[in-house]
Design an enzyme around this catalytic site. Structure first.
Site, PDB file in Angstrom:
ATOM      1  N   PRO A   1       0.809  -1.219   0.000  1.00 43.38           N
ATOM      2  CG  PRO A   1       0.206  -0.782   2.229  1.00 43.38           C
ATOM      3  CD  PRO A   1       1.013  -1.738   1.365  1.00 43.38           C
ATOM      4  CD1 TRP A   2      -2.535   4.123  -1.048  1.00 43.11           C
ATOM      5  CD2 TRP A   2      -2.064   5.527   0.624  1.00 43.11           C
ATOM      6  NE1 TRP A   2      -3.718   4.421  -0.405  1.00 43.11           N
ATOM      7  CE2 TRP A   2      -3.458   5.288   0.622  1.00 43.11           C
ATOM      8  CE3 TRP A   2      -1.538   6.389   1.583  1.00 43.11           C
ATOM      9  CZ2 TRP A   2      -4.332   5.870   1.543  1.00 43.11           C
ATOM     10  CZ3 TRP A   2      -2.394   6.972   2.509  1.00 43.11           C
ATOM     11  CH2 TRP A   2      -3.780   6.714   2.479  1.00 43.11           C
TER      12      TRP A   2
ATOM     13  CE  LYS B   1      -0.453  -2.273  -8.625  1.00 40.70           C
ATOM     14  NZ  LYS B   1      -0.309  -1.171  -7.646  1.00 40.70           N
ATOM     15  N   PRO B   2       4.300  -1.881  -6.177  1.00 42.03           N
ATOM     16  CG  PRO B   2       6.132  -0.529  -6.485  1.00 42.03           C
ATOM     17  CD  PRO B   2       5.323  -1.573  -7.169  1.00 42.03           C
ATOM     18  CB  SER B   3       0.627   2.242  -3.615  1.00 44.03           C
ATOM     19  OG  SER B   3      -0.320   3.252  -3.891  1.00 44.03           O
ATOM     20  CD  GLU B   4      -2.718   3.145  -7.676  1.00 45.36           C
ATOM     21  OE1 GLU B   4      -3.952   3.251  -7.548  1.00 45.36           O
ATOM     22  OE2 GLU B   4      -2.083   2.114  -7.349  1.00 45.36           O
TER      23      GLU B   4
ATOM     24  CB  SER C   1      -8.970  -1.346   0.794  1.00 43.24           C
ATOM     25  OG  SER C   1      -9.135  -1.907  -0.500  1.00 43.24           O
TER      26      SER C   1
ATOM     27  CD  GLU D   1      -2.013  -5.216   7.838  1.00 39.24           C
ATOM     28  OE1 GLU D   1      -3.205  -4.938   8.152  1.00 39.24           O
ATOM     29  OE2 GLU D   1      -1.143  -4.355   7.663  1.00 39.24           O
ATOM     30  CG  LEU D   2      -7.403  -7.578   4.392  1.00 36.03           C
ATOM     31  CD1 LEU D   2      -8.639  -8.442   4.229  1.00 36.03           C
ATOM     32  CD2 LEU D   2      -6.921  -7.055   3.048  1.00 36.03           C
TER      33      LEU D   2
ATOM     34  CB  CYS E   1      -4.477  -1.129   8.791  1.00 36.29           C
ATOM     35  SG  CYS E   1      -2.787  -1.678   9.098  1.00 36.29           S
TER      36      CYS E   1
ATOM     37  CD  GLU F   1      -9.305   0.878   7.723  1.00 32.56           C
ATOM     38  OE1 GLU F   1      -8.223   0.711   8.280  1.00 32.56           O
ATOM     39  OE2 GLU F   1      -9.688   0.208   6.740  1.00 32.56           O
TER      40      GLU F   1
END
Length: 477
Positions: A150-151, A175-178, A228, A249-250, A283, A380
């Site tokens: 995630p970012w 894959k990183p977050s955009e 998410s 991991e959400l 989170c 959340e």
């Protein structure tokens, strides 16, 4: 376009349809652009990882450990540029960016240490109750793994996945977050610097198309995702299609439980840290404040003062306590929750609005005596928005804290340590802090119950997530 992606040991330009624009959230202005990878390039990355797997998994674990220590050293050497990038792209205050770099360094060193023990653990005998048989245990890499991060904590969440995966002997497509694609490129630069074999680490940047191409790819043996719940569900469905393991991991909607024997000023410090670190974009944010009714009013007054005196601003232009939200989308989301709070008639003790001068800033916010039916109590928000509710007894506090579809973390604040331990043991979460900030150590596990995910990261459990157990049994005849 810039060669921003790392495939099979080479830097390549993206060939996808999406254009990724990288923003400085303190200004709301772009400062970099890159083109996303295409589905074909994801194929190339997975193929490269597959090709590199046989040699990499047969490298001695001690040799893999040496590479991991190289990663730790290289991150530390790049400390200042990485801190600056965290402040510019994430909006993190400097002191938070420093913690992130320290965390990444510690993670690679920790898993290097575990990797150094793996060779000695290999092929251990298993005691059997029947004569004439022997059996030994092998710990083998899962294979080619996809890592989607995630970012909100770039470099850190990727370290939590990348270090144990490499230690186990897996090859990786990351894959990183955009939203924050630049800082993860550091891992490709380090791979070059330490001479990591081509194909062991691949980095593919992009938006939803790239993420879907990776999570749906039949060439993966495992996928680990942090993000998410909505996207996590899609990732889980993709993994189910291929019958492969997944770590998720959400989200979270964590409770911080404050009893009336606490030191109020100290409690305020821990509460503010739990909701305002990284501008609440965690989170693990303890966004549900459960406070014993005899101290609720006094605590609210102190919290109001503390939140209103926080220094909110651009971390690149001065010392601040809280920076902006990292993206316009997140700023809009938090603003929508402020509107919901007004529509629900919630009592706002402090904040409750965005800051519109420049950038994507919001006010640290406290709503008091929030009804359990409020959307802000159960959903959340991912911002510095704290909702409080009173309780009268330990039993009621536990009932309220556990009444959530999430179960990631919790904090307990009490001078009665026996009570605090009792409550901690009864909380339905993956990690509990007692009278503390959210101190996360690589030696302890990370992960939750209920809707907060599947599996654990960090500690020896993080390494086990990338290992397959094999037994070889002999009949001695």
């Amino acid at each position: 376009m810039t060669a921003a992606h790392y495939i099979n040991g080479q830097w390549v330009a993206g060939e996808g349809a999406d254009l990724i624009t990288v923003f400085d959230p303190s200004l709301g202005q772009p400062f970099a652009e890159l083109k996303a990878t295409s589905a074909a390039q994801v194929d190339q990355a997975v193929a490269a990882a597959r090709q590199a797997l046989p040699a990499w998994k047969n490298v001695s674990a001690s040799q893999r450990a040496a590479y991991l220590r190289g990663f730790a050293e290289q991150i530390d050497q790049r400390r200042e540029e990485l801190i600056t990038l965290q402040m510019q792209n994430n909006g993190k205050p400097r002191h938070e960016a420093v913690v992130d770099i320290d965390d990444a360094v510690a993670t690679f060193n920790y898993y290097a240490g575990l990797a150094e023990q793996l060779d000695a653990r290999q092929n251990r005998d298993v005691p059997l109750p029947v004569a004439g048989f022997t059996s030994r245990t092998r710990l083998e890499p899962v294979g080619v793994v996809g890592l989607i991060v995630p970012w909100n904590f770039p470099l850190v969440t990727s370290a939590w996945k990348l270090a144990p995966a490499l230690a186990a002997g897996c090859t990786v497509v990351l894959k990183p977050s955009e939203v924050t694609p630049l800082i993860e490129q550091t891992y490709g630069q380090i791979a070059d610097a330490v001479g990591l074999p081509a194909g062991v680490l691949n980095i593919v940047g992009g938006k939803a198309e790239t993420g879907a191409a990776l999570s749906n790819h039949p060439g993966l043996d495992k996928l680990s995702f942090t993000g998410s719940n909505g996207v996590g569900s899609q990732v889980m469905r993709s993994s189910a299609t291929h019958c492969r393991p997944v770590t998720l991991e959400l989200g979270g909607k964590s409770a911080i439980v404050v009893f009336d024997d606490c030191d109020l000023d100290q409690a305020v410090e821990w509460i503010v840290a739990g909701i305002c670190w990284n501008a609440g974009q965690m989170c693990s944010a303890t966004s549900r404040l459960l406070v014993q009714d005899s101290i609720a009013d006094a605590l609210s007054e102190r919290l109001k003062t503390a939140l209103e005196t926080l220094r909110v601003g651009n971390p690149l232009t001065g010392e601040v306590d809280m920076g902006p939200l990292t993206s316009l989308a997140q700023w809009n989301k938090v603003n929508e929750y402020f509107a919901i709070a007004r529509a629900e008639g919630l009592r706002c003790a402090s904040g409750g609005d965005v800051l519109r001068d420049s950038g994507w800033f919001v006010c640290p916010t406290l709503y008091t005596d929030v009804p359990l039916t409020s959307r802000l109590w159960s959903e959340e928000i991912f911002g510095p928005v704290l909702c409080s509710h009173r309780f009268s007894s330990e039993e009621q506090a536990l009932t309220l804290a556990n009444d959530s579809r999430f179960g990631l973390v919790a904090t307990v604040i009490s001078a009665d340590l026996q009570r605090a331990e009792r409550v901690a043991n009864a909380l339905e979460v993956g990690h509990v802090w007692i009278n503390s900030i959210q101190a996360v150590f690589v030696e302890t596990s990370w992960g939750g119950t209920k809707g907060s995910g599947i599996g654990r990261e960090l500690g020896p459990w993080g390494l086990s997530a990338y290992q397959s157990v094999k037994h070889v049994t002999h009949c001695l005849g």
